[in-house]
Write an enzyme that holds these catalytic residues in place. Structure first.
Site, mmCIF file in Angstrom:
data_model
loop_
_atom_site.group_PDB
_atom_site.id
_atom_site.type_symbol
_atom_site.label_atom_id
_atom_site.label_comp_id
_atom_site.label_asym_id
_atom_site.label_seq_id
_atom_site.Cartn_x
_atom_site.Cartn_y
_atom_site.Cartn_z
ATOM 1 N N LYS A 9 78.336 11.420 -41.367
ATOM 2 C CA LYS A 9 78.725 10.075 -40.925
ATOM 3 C C LYS A 9 80.011 9.624 -41.644
ATOM 4 C CE LYS A 9 74.032 8.618 -39.752
ATOM 5 N NZ LYS A 9 73.060 7.498 -39.838
ATOM 6 N N TYR A 49 73.010 6.587 -29.637
ATOM 7 C CA TYR A 49 71.969 5.782 -30.288
ATOM 8 C C TYR A 49 71.170 4.941 -29.279
ATOM 9 C CZ TYR A 49 73.404 6.887 -35.088
ATOM 10 O OH TYR A 49 73.658 7.517 -36.286
ATOM 11 N N ASN A 112 73.808 6.349 -44.623
ATOM 12 C CA ASN A 112 72.918 7.387 -45.162
ATOM 13 C C ASN A 112 73.471 8.804 -44.975
ATOM 14 O OD1 ASN A 112 72.480 7.538 -42.442
ATOM 15 N ND2 ASN A 112 70.250 7.450 -42.539
ATOM 16 N N HIS A 115 73.459 12.459 -40.018
ATOM 17 C CA HIS A 115 72.509 12.323 -38.901
ATOM 18 C C HIS A 115 72.068 13.722 -38.491
ATOM 19 C CE1 HIS A 115 70.760 11.231 -35.029
ATOM 20 N NE2 HIS A 115 71.367 12.315 -34.569
ATOM 21 N N GLU A 126 71.844 15.687 -27.718
ATOM 22 C CA GLU A 126 72.954 15.320 -28.602
ATOM 23 C C GLU A 126 74.035 16.400 -28.615
ATOM 24 O OE1 GLU A 126 70.883 14.319 -32.227
ATOM 25 O OE2 GLU A 126 70.098 12.466 -31.351
HETATM 26 P P1 CMP Z 1 70.167 8.160 -37.985
HETATM 27 O O1 CMP Z 1 69.385 9.360 -38.317
HETATM 28 O O2 CMP Z 1 71.610 8.327 -37.697
HETATM 29 O O3 CMP Z 1 69.490 7.450 -36.720
HETATM 30 C C1 CMP Z 1 69.421 6.064 -36.555
HETATM 31 C C2 CMP Z 1 70.053 5.333 -37.691
HETATM 32 O O4 CMP Z 1 69.756 3.970 -37.750
HETATM 33 C C3 CMP Z 1 69.509 5.875 -38.990
HETATM 34 O O5 CMP Z 1 70.031 7.150 -39.217
HETATM 35 C C4 CMP Z 1 69.930 4.800 -39.972
HETATM 36 O O6 CMP Z 1 71.217 5.076 -40.552
HETATM 37 C C5 CMP Z 1 70.054 3.581 -39.078
HETATM 38 N N1 CMP Z 1 69.098 2.540 -39.462
HETATM 39 C C6 CMP Z 1 67.774 2.625 -39.494
HETATM 40 N N2 CMP Z 1 67.245 1.455 -39.912
HETATM 41 C C7 CMP Z 1 68.280 0.623 -40.149
HETATM 42 C C8 CMP Z 1 68.395 -0.715 -40.600
HETATM 43 N N3 CMP Z 1 67.313 -1.439 -40.882
HETATM 44 N N4 CMP Z 1 69.619 -1.243 -40.718
HETATM 45 C C9 CMP Z 1 70.729 -0.503 -40.429
HETATM 46 N N5 CMP Z 1 70.687 0.776 -39.984
HETATM 47 C C10 CMP Z 1 69.478 1.330 -39.862
#
Ligand code: CMP
Length: 143
Positions: A9, A49, A112, A115, A126
């Protein structure tokens, strides 16, 4: 052979973690069969998403993933979908075990670092969203 979609990311790219992350999957024994540094158009982010579109953080999620370049990848190997998820750690870095990518490098649930597809169905979807068929290579079994 199973394939999955993984993406460093914008926070991971900006923090120069591409090499570290690629190295972990290489050392594990998986093969990189597709990769590109790219800026995600808003429509692609919304589609990627799509399952989260009713969530309160959807706007934030799309804004973040389009905020800077990402490194999109296709990885191949036995059980790569579930093993890559284990190597990534829990979605929220505060719950991710040390030794996992998010446990070692992440702090917040939004930023985080990485992905990864969570099922064979999402991997196929995807990979198809981000890569043309000719952008995914096949290795000779001789190497
Ligand atoms: P990802 O695996 O990319 O898939 C969905 C993403 O939503 C997840 O990683 C998180 O980075 C994001 N996400 C999940 N919960 C929250 C939240 N409460 N606030 C912001 N982002 C979120």
């Amino acid at each position: 052979m199973e394939k999955t979609f993984l993406m460093v990311k914008p926070d991971g790219v900006q923090r120069n973690l591409i090499g570290e992350i690629v190295s972990r999957f290489e050392k594990k024994g998986f093969q990189l069969v597709g990769g590109k540094l790219m800026s995600i158009p808003t429509e692609l982010a919304q589609e990627h998403y799509g399952e989260h579109k009713e969530r309160p953080f959807f706007g934030e999620l799309v804004d973040f993933i389009t905020s800077g370049p990402v490194f999109a990848m296709v990885w191949e190997g036995e059980n790569v979908i579930s093993t890559a998820r284990q190597m990534m750690g829990a979605t929220n870095p505060k719950d991710a075990a040390p030794g996992t990518i998010r446990g070692d490098f992440g702090i917040t649930v939004g930023k985080n670092v990485i992905h990864g597809s969570d099922s064979p169905q999402s991997a196929e979807r995807e990979i198809g969203l981000f890569f043309k068929e000719e952008e995914v290579v096949a290795y000779s079994k001789l190497i």
